[in-house]
Design a protein around this motif. Sequence first.
Motif, PDB file in Angstrom:
ATOM      1  N   THR A  55      81.076 -29.909  14.370  1.00  0.00           N
ATOM      2  CA  THR A  55      80.643 -28.606  13.838  1.00  0.00           C
ATOM      3  C   THR A  55      81.437 -27.443  14.422  1.00  0.00           C
ATOM      4  O   THR A  55      81.380 -26.337  13.898  1.00  0.00           O
ATOM      5  CB  THR A  55      79.157 -28.386  14.112  1.00  0.00           C
ATOM      6  N   LEU A  56      82.167 -27.671  15.500  1.00  0.00           N
ATOM      7  CA  LEU A  56      83.010 -26.619  16.075  1.00  0.00           C
ATOM      8  C   LEU A  56      84.435 -26.837  15.589  1.00  0.00           C
ATOM      9  O   LEU A  56      85.045 -27.872  15.845  1.00  0.00           O
ATOM     10  CB  LEU A  56      82.952 -26.662  17.606  1.00  0.00           C
ATOM     11  N   VAL A  57      84.942 -25.848  14.905  1.00  0.00           N
ATOM     12  CA  VAL A  57      86.264 -25.956  14.292  1.00  0.00           C
ATOM     13  C   VAL A  57      87.202 -24.950  14.954  1.00  0.00           C
ATOM     14  O   VAL A  57      86.852 -23.771  15.068  1.00  0.00           O
ATOM     15  CB  VAL A  57      86.195 -25.677  12.777  1.00  0.00           C
ATOM     16  N   LYS A  58      88.346 -25.402  15.366  1.00  0.00           N
ATOM     17  CA  LYS A  58      89.338 -24.504  15.952  1.00  0.00           C
ATOM     18  C   LYS A  58      90.430 -24.226  14.936  1.00  0.00           C
ATOM     19  O   LYS A  58      90.863 -25.119  14.190  1.00  0.00           O
ATOM     20  CB  LYS A  58      89.915 -25.117  17.223  1.00  0.00           C
ATOM     21  N   GLY A  59      90.878 -22.963  14.911  1.00  0.00           N
ATOM     22  CA  GLY A  59      91.892 -22.573  13.950  1.00  0.00           C
ATOM     23  C   GLY A  59      93.098 -21.957  14.616  1.00  0.00           C
ATOM     24  O   GLY A  59      93.320 -22.110  15.818  1.00  0.00           O
ATOM     25  N   ILE A  60      93.842 -21.210  13.820  1.00  0.00           N
ATOM     26  CA  ILE A  60      95.047 -20.572  14.341  1.00  0.00           C
ATOM     27  C   ILE A  60      94.696 -19.264  15.059  1.00  0.00           C
ATOM     28  O   ILE A  60      93.590 -18.734  14.893  1.00  0.00           O
ATOM     29  CB  ILE A  60      96.055 -20.300  13.206  1.00  0.00           C
ATOM     30  N   ASN A  61      95.628 -18.777  15.849  1.00  0.00           N
ATOM     31  CA  ASN A  61      95.510 -17.474  16.515  1.00  0.00           C
ATOM     32  C   ASN A  61      94.294 -17.378  17.442  1.00  0.00           C
ATOM     33  O   ASN A  61      93.799 -16.272  17.690  1.00  0.00           O
ATOM     34  CB  ASN A  61      95.455 -16.335  15.491  1.00  0.00           C
ATOM     35  N   GLY A  62      93.810 -18.494  17.967  1.00  0.00           N
ATOM     36  CA  GLY A  62      92.716 -18.475  18.921  1.00  0.00           C
ATOM     37  C   GLY A  62      91.329 -18.347  18.327  1.00  0.00           C
ATOM     38  O   GLY A  62      90.345 -18.188  19.057  1.00  0.00           O
ATOM     39  N   PHE A  63      91.200 -18.414  17.010  1.00  0.00           N
ATOM     40  CA  PHE A  63      89.904 -18.324  16.365  1.00  0.00           C
ATOM     41  C   PHE A  63      89.209 -19.686  16.332  1.00  0.00           C
ATOM     42  O   PHE A  63      89.853 -20.716  16.278  1.00  0.00           O
ATOM     43  CB  PHE A  63      90.043 -17.800  14.938  1.00  0.00           C
ATOM     44  N   GLU A  64      87.889 -19.646  16.342  1.00  0.00           N
ATOM     45  CA  GLU A  64      87.078 -20.838  16.150  1.00  0.00           C
ATOM     46  C   GLU A  64      85.822 -20.463  15.379  1.00  0.00           C
ATOM     47  O   GLU A  64      85.432 -19.292  15.324  1.00  0.00           O
ATOM     48  CB  GLU A  64      86.712 -21.500  17.480  1.00  0.00           C
ATOM     49  N   ALA A  65      85.211 -21.460  14.758  1.00  0.00           N
ATOM     50  CA  ALA A  65      83.980 -21.223  14.006  1.00  0.00           C
ATOM     51  C   ALA A  65      83.054 -22.396  14.205  1.00  0.00           C
ATOM     52  O   ALA A  65      83.494 -23.524  14.439  1.00  0.00           O
ATOM     53  CB  ALA A  65      84.292 -21.029  12.524  1.00  0.00           C
ATOM     54  N   GLU A  66      81.764 -22.111  14.089  1.00  0.00           N
ATOM     55  CA  GLU A  66      80.766 -23.161  14.255  1.00  0.00           C
ATOM     56  C   GLU A  66      79.932 -23.281  13.003  1.00  0.00           C
ATOM     57  O   GLU A  66      79.334 -22.301  12.536  1.00  0.00           O
ATOM     58  CB  GLU A  66      79.868 -22.883  15.451  1.00  0.00           C
ATOM     59  N   PHE A  67      79.868 -24.487  12.481  1.00  0.00           N
ATOM     60  CA  PHE A  67      79.043 -24.783  11.318  1.00  0.00           C
ATOM     61  C   PHE A  67      77.635 -25.105  11.792  1.00  0.00           C
ATOM     62  O   PHE A  67      77.443 -25.953  12.669  1.00  0.00           O
ATOM     63  CB  PHE A  67      79.627 -25.966  10.555  1.00  0.00           C
ATOM     64  N   ASN A  68      76.659 -24.418  11.229  1.00  0.00           N
ATOM     65  CA  ASN A  68      75.260 -24.664  11.567  1.00  0.00           C
ATOM     66  C   ASN A  68      74.510 -24.942  10.272  1.00  0.00           C
ATOM     67  O   ASN A  68      74.203 -24.017   9.504  1.00  0.00           O
ATOM     68  CB  ASN A  68      74.658 -23.456  12.293  1.00  0.00           C
ATOM     69  N   LYS A  78      86.274 -15.085  18.307  1.00  0.00           N
ATOM     70  CA  LYS A  78      87.490 -15.093  19.114  1.00  0.00           C
ATOM     71  C   LYS A  78      87.128 -14.477  20.455  1.00  0.00           C
ATOM     72  O   LYS A  78      86.528 -13.397  20.496  1.00  0.00           O
ATOM     73  CB  LYS A  78      88.617 -14.316  18.443  1.00  0.00           C
ATOM     74  N   PRO A  79      87.449 -15.133  21.560  1.00  0.00           N
ATOM     75  CA  PRO A  79      87.003 -14.654  22.874  1.00  0.00           C
ATOM     76  C   PRO A  79      87.684 -13.378  23.337  1.00  0.00           C
ATOM     77  O   PRO A  79      87.109 -12.625  24.131  1.00  0.00           O
ATOM     78  CB  PRO A  79      87.307 -15.827  23.812  1.00  0.00           C
ATOM     79  N   SER A  80      88.896 -13.119  22.856  1.00  0.00           N
ATOM     80  CA  SER A  80      89.631 -11.935  23.318  1.00  0.00           C
ATOM     81  C   SER A  80      90.584 -11.505  22.204  1.00  0.00           C
ATOM     82  O   SER A  80      91.535 -12.229  21.894  1.00  0.00           O
ATOM     83  CB  SER A  80      90.408 -12.273  24.597  1.00  0.00           C
ATOM     84  N   VAL A  81      90.329 -10.350  21.617  1.00  0.00           N
ATOM     85  CA  VAL A  81      91.130  -9.942  20.454  1.00  0.00           C
ATOM     86  C   VAL A  81      92.323  -9.096  20.876  1.00  0.00           C
ATOM     87  O   VAL A  81      92.329  -8.462  21.935  1.00  0.00           O
ATOM     88  CB  VAL A  81      90.285  -9.171  19.430  1.00  0.00           C
ATOM     89  N   HIS A  82      93.320  -9.083  19.990  1.00  0.00           N
ATOM     90  CA  HIS A  82      94.505  -8.256  20.171  1.00  0.00           C
ATOM     91  C   HIS A  82      94.571  -7.223  19.062  1.00  0.00           C
ATOM     92  O   HIS A  82      93.937  -7.380  18.018  1.00  0.00           O
ATOM     93  CB  HIS A  82      95.759  -9.144  20.134  1.00  0.00           C
TER      94      HIS A  82
END
Lengths: 113, 113
Positions: A55-68, A78-82
């Motif tokens: 359910t935890l999906v990691k993507g590009i540029n440090g993003f992740e998403a969780e399916f619930n 994203k833990p720290s944005v630019h």
Amino acid sequence: AQSVTQLDSQVPVFEEAPVELRCNYSSSVSVYLFWYVQYPNQGLQLLLKYLSGSTLVKGINGFEAEFNKSQTSFHLRKPSVHISDTAEYFCAVSLPNDYKLSFGAGTTVTVRA
Amino acid sequence: DGGITQSPKYLFRKEGQNVTLSCEQNLNHDAMYWYRQDPGQGLRLIYYSQIVNDFQKGDIAEGYSVSREKKESFPLTVTSAQKNPTAFYLCASRGEVLQETQYFGPGTRLLVL
């Protein structure tokens, strides 16, 4: 028919701070879920997708998403944005045997120094 | 370089005029899609094609027409019947590998004079 609601139309955030973009969907059957990013006057770029499995999906540029599944949500984090993360973000859903995408209205993220 | 190209980047339409937006892909994808993007509304599906010489209406097909005579090309005509054509138009395609994923072109912005 499936539908998508993005709960925030605009999210201002300071550089190096975390960000969460909320997405809820409605569907009576299993779905595929996607997050796309759009920079000004450009097309959409796929950040990540959930098809099945973890359910935890990691993507590009440090993003992740969780399916619930119980909350029918697919929130993006994203833990720290630019500064370069300033863009519009779209959540989308499709049916596994159909592949037509239904999009949310989008969330504009503005990152400030 | 494999990808999707859309031309022109900007297009101006006069009252009562038909205009055609170009979408070309060299990804060998079977399926192609046209979306319309308006501020705050996300993307809405206009037409899609799963295979050459076949296409189906999407959610907002009125005032638009398409053709699919070649696998790599899926032009969209905005007819004079479309009373509010000002929008950003995005083309996408999808192939057999990673068949759930749509890839987007850079878009065409249509403005009415």
